[in-house]
Design an enzyme around this catalytic site. Sequence first.
Site, PDB file in Angstrom:
ATOM      1  N   ASP A 234       1.069  -1.305   0.111  1.00 18.92           N
ATOM      2  CA  ASP A 234      -0.029  -0.046  -0.070  1.00 18.92           C
ATOM      3  C   ASP A 234       0.779   1.369  -0.156  1.00 18.92           C
ATOM      4  OD1 ASP A 234      -3.040   0.835   0.987  1.00 18.92           O
ATOM      5  OD2 ASP A 234      -1.575   2.091   1.417  1.00 18.92           O
ATOM      6  N   ILE A 235       0.311   2.146  -0.939  1.00 18.05           N
ATOM      7  CA  ILE A 235       1.154   3.336  -0.981  1.00 18.05           C
ATOM      8  C   ILE A 235       1.168   4.314   0.302  1.00 18.05           C
ATOM      9  CG2 ILE A 235       1.753   5.366  -2.394  1.00 18.05           C
ATOM     10  CD1 ILE A 235       0.482   4.050  -4.620  1.00 18.05           C
ATOM     11  N   GLU A 277      -4.934   2.256  -3.989  1.00 14.55           N
ATOM     12  CA  GLU A 277      -3.614   2.463  -4.138  1.00 14.55           C
ATOM     13  C   GLU A 277      -2.790   1.177  -3.377  1.00 14.55           C
ATOM     14  OE1 GLU A 277      -5.312   3.489  -1.715  1.00 14.55           O
ATOM     15  OE2 GLU A 277      -4.681   3.624   0.011  1.00 14.55           O
TER      16      GLU A 277
HETATM   17  N1  LIG Z   1      -4.888   9.552  -8.182  1.00 11.86           N
HETATM   18  C1  LIG Z   1      -5.707   8.397  -7.658  1.00 11.86           C
HETATM   19  N2  LIG Z   1      -5.810   8.262  -6.335  1.00 11.86           N
HETATM   20  C2  LIG Z   1      -6.580   7.158  -5.982  1.00 11.86           C
HETATM   21  C3  LIG Z   1      -7.016   6.247  -6.722  1.00 11.86           C
HETATM   22  N3  LIG Z   1      -7.551   5.182  -6.222  1.00 11.86           N
HETATM   23  C4  LIG Z   1      -7.582   5.511  -4.823  1.00 11.86           C
HETATM   24  N4  LIG Z   1      -6.963   6.869  -4.664  1.00 11.86           N
HETATM   25  C5  LIG Z   1      -7.070   7.458  -3.373  1.00 11.86           C
HETATM   26  O1  LIG Z   1      -6.060   6.922  -2.704  1.00 11.86           O
HETATM   27  C6  LIG Z   1      -6.244   7.426  -1.425  1.00 11.86           C
HETATM   28  C7  LIG Z   1      -6.053   6.545  -0.209  1.00 11.86           C
HETATM   29  O2  LIG Z   1      -5.942   7.207   0.915  1.00 11.86           O
HETATM   30  P1  LIG Z   1      -5.883   6.439   2.264  1.00 11.86           P
HETATM   31  O3  LIG Z   1      -6.863   5.268   2.327  1.00 11.86           O
HETATM   32  O4  LIG Z   1      -6.763   7.581   3.301  1.00 11.86           O
HETATM   33  O5  LIG Z   1      -4.645   6.296   2.772  1.00 11.86           O
HETATM   34  P2  LIG Z   1      -3.317   6.946   2.476  1.00 11.86           P
HETATM   35  O6  LIG Z   1      -3.380   8.572   2.363  1.00 11.86           O
HETATM   36  O7  LIG Z   1      -2.153   6.270   1.443  1.00 11.86           O
HETATM   37  O8  LIG Z   1      -2.591   6.715   3.925  1.00 11.86           O
HETATM   38  P3  LIG Z   1      -1.873   5.274   4.445  1.00 11.86           P
HETATM   39  O9  LIG Z   1      -2.210   4.143   3.565  1.00 11.86           O
HETATM   40  O10 LIG Z   1      -2.417   5.453   6.138  1.00 11.86           O
HETATM   41  O11 LIG Z   1      -0.442   5.524   4.559  1.00 11.86           O
HETATM   42  C8  LIG Z   1      -7.613   8.180  -1.471  1.00 11.86           C
HETATM   43  O12 LIG Z   1      -7.399   9.511  -1.373  1.00 11.86           O
HETATM   44  C9  LIG Z   1      -8.262   7.551  -2.739  1.00 11.86           C
HETATM   45  O13 LIG Z   1      -9.016   8.716  -3.371  1.00 11.86           O
HETATM   46  C10 LIG Z   1      -6.808   6.469  -8.385  1.00 11.86           C
HETATM   47  O14 LIG Z   1      -6.819   5.647  -9.313  1.00 11.86           O
HETATM   48  N5  LIG Z   1      -5.977   7.491  -8.523  1.00 11.86           N
END
Ligand SMILES: Nc1nc2c(ncn2[C@@H]2O[C@H](COP(=O)(O)OP(=O)(O)OP(=O)(O)O)[C@@H](O)[C@H]2O)c(=O)[nH]1
Length: 357
Positions: A234-235, A277
Amino acid sequence: MGIREWLRPDIASPETSAWQALSGVAEALVVCAGAVLDIDDEQQLLQHYCDQLTELVPSLRLAWIWFGDPDTRMIVPQVRAGAARAYAEHLCIPRTRLTERGPAYRALQGQRSEPYRISATSLFGPWREMARQHAMQEVLVLPLQSSVDAQRGVLALYADVPGYFERIGLPLFEAMAGLFSSALSRAARHKALENAVMVDALTGLKNRHAVPVLQRQLLRADDDAAPAALLLLDIDHFKSINDVHGHAVGDQVLGAIGQTLRLHVRSGDLVLRWGGEEFLLGLPGASADAAWAVAESLRQQVAAVRHVQADGQLFNVTVSIGVASLLPAESLDQAVQRADGALYAAKRGGRNRSVLA
Ligand SMILES: Nc1nc2c(ncn2[C@@H]2O[C@H](COP(=O)(O)OP(=O)(O)OP(=O)(O)O)[C@@H](O)[C@H]2O)c(=O)[nH]1
Protein backbone atom coordinates in the site's frame (compact mmCIF):
# COMPACT_ATOMS: atom_id res chain seq x y z
CA MET A 1 -24.37 -26.33 -55.06
CA GLY A 2 -27.76 -27.64 -53.89
CA ILE A 3 -28.10 -30.60 -51.53
CA ARG A 4 -29.76 -32.74 -54.19
CA GLU A 5 -26.83 -32.30 -56.57
CA TRP A 6 -24.56 -34.04 -54.08
CA LEU A 7 -26.74 -37.11 -54.15
CA ARG A 8 -26.33 -39.76 -56.80
CA PRO A 9 -29.63 -40.39 -58.68
CA ASP A 10 -30.00 -43.87 -57.15
CA ILE A 11 -30.17 -42.50 -53.61
CA ALA A 12 -32.08 -39.30 -54.28
CA SER A 13 -35.43 -40.80 -53.44
CA PRO A 14 -36.89 -39.78 -50.04
CA GLU A 15 -37.39 -43.49 -49.23
CA THR A 16 -33.71 -44.33 -49.17
CA SER A 17 -31.61 -44.49 -46.04
CA ALA A 18 -29.27 -41.93 -47.59
CA TRP A 19 -32.13 -39.50 -47.66
CA GLN A 20 -32.74 -40.14 -43.96
CA ALA A 21 -29.07 -39.64 -43.22
CA LEU A 22 -29.08 -36.44 -45.21
CA SER A 23 -32.06 -35.01 -43.39
CA GLY A 24 -30.44 -36.12 -40.10
CA VAL A 25 -27.29 -34.14 -40.91
CA ALA A 26 -29.37 -31.14 -41.99
CA GLU A 27 -31.37 -31.29 -38.76
CA ALA A 28 -28.18 -31.61 -36.71
CA LEU A 29 -26.79 -28.54 -38.51
CA VAL A 30 -29.85 -26.49 -37.58
CA VAL A 31 -29.94 -27.71 -33.96
CA CYS A 32 -26.19 -27.10 -33.52
CA ALA A 33 -26.40 -23.61 -35.05
CA GLY A 34 -29.09 -22.75 -32.49
CA ALA A 35 -27.02 -24.02 -29.55
CA VAL A 36 -24.26 -21.45 -30.26
CA LEU A 37 -26.52 -18.82 -28.74
CA ASP A 38 -27.29 -20.80 -25.58
CA ILE A 39 -24.05 -22.48 -24.49
CA ASP A 40 -21.01 -20.38 -23.52
CA ASP A 41 -18.57 -23.06 -22.47
CA GLU A 42 -16.49 -24.31 -25.42
CA GLN A 43 -16.21 -27.91 -24.26
CA GLN A 44 -19.90 -28.16 -23.34
CA LEU A 45 -20.90 -26.76 -26.73
CA LEU A 46 -18.72 -29.19 -28.67
CA GLN A 47 -20.03 -32.08 -26.55
CA HIS A 48 -23.58 -30.98 -27.37
CA TYR A 49 -22.70 -30.92 -31.08
CA CYS A 50 -21.30 -34.46 -30.99
CA ASP A 51 -24.34 -35.69 -29.03
CA GLN A 52 -26.73 -34.15 -31.58
CA LEU A 53 -24.81 -35.48 -34.57
CA THR A 54 -24.66 -39.05 -33.38
CA GLU A 55 -28.29 -38.99 -32.23
CA LEU A 56 -29.76 -37.49 -35.40
CA VAL A 57 -27.61 -39.05 -38.11
CA PRO A 58 -28.22 -42.76 -38.70
CA SER A 59 -25.11 -44.92 -39.22
CA LEU A 60 -22.83 -42.47 -37.35
CA ARG A 61 -21.34 -44.67 -34.66
CA LEU A 62 -18.98 -42.14 -33.13
CA ALA A 63 -18.05 -38.45 -33.22
CA TRP A 64 -15.07 -37.08 -31.31
CA ILE A 65 -13.27 -33.76 -31.19
CA TRP A 66 -9.83 -32.64 -30.14
CA PHE A 67 -8.84 -28.96 -30.13
CA GLY A 68 -5.78 -27.02 -28.97
CA ASP A 69 -2.25 -26.14 -30.07
CA PRO A 70 -1.65 -27.12 -33.73
CA ASP A 71 1.90 -28.26 -32.80
CA THR A 72 0.61 -30.78 -30.30
CA ARG A 73 2.55 -34.04 -29.94
CA MET A 74 -0.58 -35.96 -28.94
CA ILE A 75 -4.22 -35.96 -30.01
CA VAL A 76 -6.55 -37.22 -27.30
CA PRO A 77 -10.30 -36.71 -27.86
CA GLN A 78 -11.74 -34.15 -25.41
CA VAL A 79 -15.39 -34.76 -26.28
CA ARG A 80 -16.96 -37.91 -27.69
CA ALA A 81 -20.45 -39.25 -28.36
CA GLY A 82 -22.24 -42.13 -30.05
CA ALA A 83 -22.80 -45.84 -29.55
CA ALA A 84 -19.07 -46.54 -30.05
CA ARG A 85 -17.76 -43.76 -27.78
CA ALA A 86 -15.89 -46.32 -25.66
CA TYR A 87 -13.41 -46.58 -28.56
CA ALA A 88 -12.57 -42.86 -28.26
CA GLU A 89 -12.17 -43.09 -24.48
CA HIS A 90 -8.91 -45.01 -24.92
CA LEU A 91 -7.76 -43.34 -28.08
CA CYS A 92 -4.59 -41.32 -27.99
CA ILE A 93 -2.70 -40.55 -31.18
CA PRO A 94 0.95 -39.57 -30.70
CA ARG A 95 2.60 -37.55 -33.47
CA THR A 96 4.92 -39.93 -35.31
CA ARG A 97 6.12 -40.24 -38.90
CA LEU A 98 3.43 -42.87 -39.40
CA THR A 99 0.52 -41.01 -37.78
CA GLU A 100 1.39 -37.77 -39.55
CA ARG A 101 0.25 -39.52 -42.74
CA GLY A 102 -3.01 -40.59 -41.09
CA PRO A 103 -6.34 -38.73 -41.18
CA ALA A 104 -6.10 -36.98 -37.78
CA TYR A 105 -2.78 -35.19 -38.30
CA ARG A 106 -3.54 -34.50 -41.95
CA ALA A 107 -6.74 -32.76 -40.85
CA LEU A 108 -4.81 -30.89 -38.15
CA GLN A 109 -2.54 -29.56 -40.89
CA GLY A 110 -5.69 -28.29 -42.61
CA GLN A 111 -5.55 -30.80 -45.47
CA ARG A 112 -8.73 -31.54 -47.34
CA SER A 113 -10.60 -34.49 -45.92
CA GLU A 114 -10.98 -37.84 -47.64
CA PRO A 115 -12.90 -40.65 -45.97
CA TYR A 116 -10.69 -43.60 -44.86
CA ARG A 117 -11.86 -47.18 -45.10
CA ILE A 118 -11.38 -49.00 -41.84
CA SER A 119 -9.77 -52.32 -42.59
CA ALA A 120 -7.52 -54.61 -40.60
CA THR A 121 -4.94 -54.50 -43.36
CA SER A 122 -4.68 -50.71 -43.47
CA LEU A 123 -1.68 -48.64 -42.41
CA PHE A 124 -2.84 -48.24 -38.80
CA GLY A 125 -3.80 -51.89 -38.33
CA PRO A 126 -4.25 -52.06 -34.55
CA TRP A 127 -6.61 -49.08 -34.43
CA ARG A 128 -8.52 -50.23 -37.47
CA GLU A 129 -8.99 -53.66 -35.87
CA MET A 130 -10.33 -52.04 -32.71
CA ALA A 131 -12.58 -49.77 -34.74
CA ARG A 132 -14.00 -52.82 -36.52
CA GLN A 133 -14.78 -54.35 -33.15
CA HIS A 134 -16.99 -51.30 -32.61
CA ALA A 135 -18.72 -51.89 -35.96
CA MET A 136 -17.10 -48.93 -37.71
CA GLN A 137 -16.30 -49.16 -41.41
CA GLU A 138 -15.22 -45.70 -42.39
CA VAL A 139 -13.77 -42.60 -40.77
CA LEU A 140 -13.81 -38.98 -41.91
CA VAL A 141 -11.64 -36.47 -40.05
CA LEU A 142 -12.32 -32.80 -40.70
CA PRO A 143 -10.16 -29.82 -39.78
CA LEU A 144 -11.45 -27.20 -37.30
CA GLN A 145 -9.90 -23.77 -37.08
CA SER A 146 -10.59 -20.74 -34.89
CA SER A 147 -10.50 -17.47 -36.83
CA VAL A 148 -9.67 -15.53 -33.64
CA ASP A 149 -6.61 -17.31 -32.22
CA ALA A 150 -4.18 -20.01 -33.29
CA GLN A 151 -6.32 -22.81 -31.96
CA ARG A 152 -6.96 -25.73 -34.32
CA GLY A 153 -8.90 -28.91 -33.94
CA VAL A 154 -10.19 -32.04 -35.60
CA LEU A 155 -13.68 -33.53 -35.81
CA ALA A 156 -13.64 -37.29 -36.40
CA LEU A 157 -16.76 -39.10 -37.59
CA TYR A 158 -17.10 -42.88 -37.89
CA ALA A 159 -19.81 -44.62 -39.92
CA ASP A 160 -20.88 -48.26 -39.90
CA VAL A 161 -21.22 -48.52 -43.71
CA PRO A 162 -18.41 -48.23 -46.25
CA GLY A 163 -18.68 -45.35 -48.70
CA TYR A 164 -21.06 -43.56 -46.36
CA PHE A 165 -19.58 -40.05 -46.35
CA GLU A 166 -19.19 -39.79 -50.13
CA ARG A 167 -22.72 -41.04 -50.56
CA ILE A 168 -24.23 -38.43 -48.25
CA GLY A 169 -21.97 -35.73 -49.61
CA LEU A 170 -18.72 -34.45 -48.13
CA PRO A 171 -19.73 -30.75 -48.44
CA LEU A 172 -22.46 -31.26 -45.88
CA PHE A 173 -19.99 -32.67 -43.33
CA GLU A 174 -17.57 -29.89 -44.22
CA ALA A 175 -20.36 -27.39 -43.50
CA MET A 176 -20.80 -29.07 -40.13
CA ALA A 177 -17.06 -28.68 -39.41
CA GLY A 178 -17.38 -25.01 -40.42
CA LEU A 179 -20.07 -24.56 -37.81
CA PHE A 180 -17.91 -26.28 -35.19
CA SER A 181 -15.04 -23.98 -36.16
CA SER A 182 -17.19 -20.91 -35.56
CA ALA A 183 -17.94 -22.28 -32.10
CA LEU A 184 -14.17 -22.37 -31.44
CA SER A 185 -13.82 -18.78 -32.72
CA ARG A 186 -16.66 -17.63 -30.53
CA ALA A 187 -15.14 -19.27 -27.45
CA ALA A 188 -11.79 -17.59 -28.24
CA ARG A 189 -13.53 -14.20 -28.51
CA HIS A 190 -15.23 -14.84 -25.17
CA LYS A 191 -11.85 -15.64 -23.58
CA ALA A 192 -10.30 -12.46 -25.04
CA LEU A 193 -13.14 -10.39 -23.56
CA GLU A 194 -12.67 -12.08 -20.20
CA ASN A 195 -8.96 -11.17 -20.34
CA ALA A 196 -9.82 -7.56 -21.16
CA VAL A 197 -12.04 -7.40 -18.06
CA MET A 198 -9.08 -8.57 -15.98
CA VAL A 199 -6.82 -5.66 -16.92
CA ASP A 200 -6.69 -2.37 -14.98
CA ALA A 201 -6.69 0.52 -17.48
CA LEU A 202 -4.50 2.88 -15.40
CA THR A 203 -1.58 0.59 -14.64
CA GLY A 204 -1.96 -2.12 -17.28
CA LEU A 205 -1.73 -4.68 -14.48
CA LYS A 206 -4.29 -7.40 -13.89
CA ASN A 207 -7.03 -6.46 -11.43
CA ARG A 208 -9.11 -8.27 -8.81
CA HIS A 209 -11.00 -10.21 -11.51
CA ALA A 210 -7.75 -12.10 -12.07
CA VAL A 211 -7.87 -13.80 -8.66
CA PRO A 212 -8.53 -17.19 -10.31
CA VAL A 213 -5.32 -16.69 -12.36
CA LEU A 214 -3.44 -15.87 -9.14
CA GLN A 215 -4.92 -18.93 -7.48
CA ARG A 216 -3.81 -21.19 -10.33
CA GLN A 217 -0.36 -19.64 -10.36
CA LEU A 218 0.20 -20.07 -6.63
CA LEU A 219 -1.18 -23.58 -6.46
CA ARG A 220 0.41 -24.81 -9.67
CA ALA A 221 3.39 -26.44 -7.99
CA ASP A 222 3.05 -30.24 -8.27
CA ASP A 223 4.23 -30.63 -4.72
CA ASP A 224 1.56 -29.62 -2.14
CA ALA A 225 4.31 -28.67 0.27
CA ALA A 226 5.93 -26.22 -2.20
CA PRO A 227 6.00 -22.76 -0.64
CA ALA A 228 4.22 -19.69 -2.00
CA ALA A 229 3.69 -16.22 -0.60
CA LEU A 230 1.61 -13.07 -0.98
CA LEU A 231 2.69 -9.45 -0.62
CA LEU A 232 0.05 -6.79 0.00
CA LEU A 233 1.56 -3.40 -0.74
CA ASP A 234 0.00 0.00 0.00
CA ILE A 235 1.33 3.45 -0.96
CA ASP A 236 2.02 5.61 2.10
CA HIS A 237 0.05 8.86 2.56
CA PHE A 238 -1.38 8.58 -0.91
CA LYS A 239 -4.30 10.81 -0.01
CA SER A 240 -1.93 13.70 0.69
CA ILE A 241 -0.07 13.01 -2.63
CA ASN A 242 -3.40 13.55 -4.38
CA ASP A 243 -4.20 16.57 -2.21
CA VAL A 244 -0.81 18.25 -2.62
CA HIS A 245 0.08 17.37 -6.23
CA GLY A 246 -3.33 16.77 -7.77
CA HIS A 247 -5.15 13.65 -8.90
CA ALA A 248 -3.38 13.47 -12.29
CA VAL A 249 0.02 13.25 -10.57
CA GLY A 250 -1.49 10.67 -8.19
CA ASP A 251 -2.44 8.60 -11.23
CA GLN A 252 1.09 8.89 -12.62
CA VAL A 253 2.51 7.68 -9.31
CA LEU A 254 0.22 4.66 -9.40
CA GLY A 255 1.32 3.87 -12.96
CA ALA A 256 5.02 4.26 -12.11
CA ILE A 257 4.80 2.06 -9.02
CA GLY A 258 2.91 -0.61 -10.96
CA GLN A 259 5.68 -0.53 -13.59
CA THR A 260 8.44 -0.74 -10.95
CA LEU A 261 6.81 -3.77 -9.35
CA ARG A 262 6.33 -5.52 -12.68
CA LEU A 263 9.94 -4.91 -13.68
CA HIS A 264 11.43 -6.22 -10.45
CA VAL A 265 9.55 -9.47 -9.87
CA ARG A 266 10.39 -12.84 -11.41
CA SER A 267 8.60 -13.96 -14.57
CA GLY A 268 6.39 -16.49 -12.73
CA ASP A 269 5.23 -13.90 -10.15
CA LEU A 270 1.96 -12.05 -10.59
CA VAL A 271 1.28 -8.38 -9.75
CA LEU A 272 -2.35 -7.27 -9.40
CA ARG A 273 -3.74 -3.82 -8.76
CA TRP A 274 -5.84 -4.84 -5.80
CA GLY A 275 -7.78 -1.60 -5.68
CA GLY A 276 -7.12 2.14 -5.02
CA GLU A 277 -3.48 2.44 -3.97
CA GLU A 278 -3.02 -1.24 -3.08
CA PHE A 279 -1.17 -3.96 -5.03
CA LEU A 280 -1.24 -7.70 -4.40
CA LEU A 281 1.71 -9.84 -5.49
CA GLY A 282 1.74 -13.63 -5.73
CA LEU A 283 5.14 -15.29 -5.43
CA PRO A 284 4.97 -19.01 -6.29
CA GLY A 285 7.84 -21.05 -4.84
CA ALA A 286 8.88 -18.32 -2.34
CA SER A 287 9.46 -19.27 1.31
CA ALA A 288 8.54 -16.76 4.05
CA ASP A 289 12.16 -15.55 4.28
CA ALA A 290 12.51 -15.23 0.51
CA ALA A 291 9.19 -13.35 0.27
CA TRP A 292 10.24 -10.94 2.99
CA ALA A 293 13.52 -10.30 1.17
CA VAL A 294 11.58 -9.65 -2.08
CA ALA A 295 9.28 -7.25 -0.20
CA GLU A 296 12.23 -5.30 1.20
CA SER A 297 13.91 -5.13 -2.19
CA LEU A 298 10.69 -3.90 -3.87
CA ARG A 299 10.15 -1.34 -1.09
CA GLN A 300 13.62 0.08 -1.76
CA GLN A 301 13.14 0.06 -5.53
CA VAL A 302 9.85 1.96 -5.20
CA ALA A 303 11.36 4.48 -2.77
CA ALA A 304 14.18 5.19 -5.22
CA VAL A 305 11.81 6.23 -8.04
CA ARG A 306 11.59 10.01 -8.44
CA HIS A 307 8.20 11.36 -9.48
CA VAL A 308 7.60 14.71 -11.11
CA GLN A 309 5.11 17.17 -9.65
CA ALA A 310 3.26 19.81 -11.71
CA ASP A 311 5.96 22.50 -11.24
CA GLY A 312 8.71 20.10 -12.28
CA GLN A 313 9.98 19.43 -8.74
CA LEU A 314 10.80 15.81 -7.94
CA PHE A 315 9.46 13.80 -5.02
CA ASN A 316 9.70 10.26 -3.70
CA VAL A 317 7.00 7.90 -2.46
CA THR A 318 7.23 5.05 0.01
CA VAL A 319 5.17 1.90 0.47
CA SER A 320 4.30 -0.42 3.34
CA ILE A 321 4.10 -4.16 2.73
CA GLY A 322 2.37 -7.06 4.52
CA VAL A 323 3.95 -10.46 3.75
CA ALA A 324 2.09 -13.75 4.23
CA SER A 325 3.50 -17.17 3.47
CA LEU A 326 0.69 -19.53 2.37
CA LEU A 327 -0.09 -22.09 5.06
CA PRO A 328 -1.02 -25.68 4.14
CA ALA A 329 -4.76 -25.97 3.40
CA GLU A 330 -5.22 -22.21 3.72
CA SER A 331 -7.49 -20.44 1.20
CA LEU A 332 -6.24 -17.47 -0.79
CA ASP A 333 -8.77 -15.28 1.04
CA GLN A 334 -7.38 -16.28 4.42
CA ALA A 335 -3.82 -15.62 3.29
CA VAL A 336 -4.83 -12.17 1.95
CA GLN A 337 -6.44 -11.39 5.31
CA ARG A 338 -3.21 -12.27 7.11
CA ALA A 339 -1.20 -10.16 4.67
CA ASP A 340 -3.65 -7.32 5.36
CA GLY A 341 -3.07 -7.71 9.11
CA ALA A 342 0.70 -7.52 8.53
CA LEU A 343 0.23 -4.44 6.31
CA TYR A 344 -1.76 -2.77 9.06
CA ALA A 345 1.08 -3.52 11.49
CA ALA A 346 3.58 -1.98 9.01
CA LYS A 347 1.48 1.19 8.83
CA ARG A 348 1.17 1.39 12.61
CA GLY A 349 4.86 0.71 12.98
CA GLY A 350 5.65 3.93 11.08
CA ARG A 351 5.17 2.99 7.35
CA ASN A 352 7.92 2.46 4.73
CA ARG A 353 8.56 -1.07 6.02
CA SER A 354 7.69 -4.73 5.47
CA VAL A 355 6.11 -6.93 8.13
CA LEU A 356 5.80 -10.73 8.00
CA ALA A 357 2.44 -12.14 9.14
N1 LIG B 1 -5.05 9.54 -8.09
C1 LIG B 1 -5.71 8.43 -7.69
N2 LIG B 1 -6.01 8.30 -6.39
C2 LIG B 1 -6.64 7.19 -5.98
C3 LIG B 1 -6.99 6.18 -6.89
N3 LIG B 1 -7.59 5.18 -6.19
C4 LIG B 1 -7.62 5.58 -4.89
N4 LIG B 1 -7.05 6.78 -4.75
C5 LIG B 1 -6.88 7.59 -3.53
O1 LIG B 1 -5.99 6.93 -2.63
C6 LIG B 1 -6.20 7.53 -1.36
C7 LIG B 1 -6.00 6.49 -0.28
O2 LIG B 1 -5.99 7.16 0.93
P1 LIG B 1 -6.03 6.47 2.35
O3 LIG B 1 -6.76 5.14 2.25
O4 LIG B 1 -6.60 7.44 3.34
O5 LIG B 1 -4.58 6.12 2.71
P2 LIG B 1 -3.22 6.94 2.59
O6 LIG B 1 -3.42 8.39 2.41
O7 LIG B 1 -2.42 6.24 1.51
O8 LIG B 1 -2.58 6.68 3.98
P3 LIG B 1 -1.88 5.41 4.56
O9 LIG B 1 -2.30 4.22 3.71
O10 LIG B 1 -2.37 5.30 5.95
O11 LIG B 1 -0.42 5.63 4.46
C8 LIG B 1 -7.60 8.14 -1.35
O12 LIG B 1 -7.49 9.54 -1.30
C9 LIG B 1 -8.15 7.73 -2.73
O13 LIG B 1 -8.98 8.74 -3.32
C10 LIG B 1 -6.67 6.36 -8.27
O14 LIG B 1 -6.95 5.52 -9.15
N5 LIG B 1 -6.03 7.49 -8.62
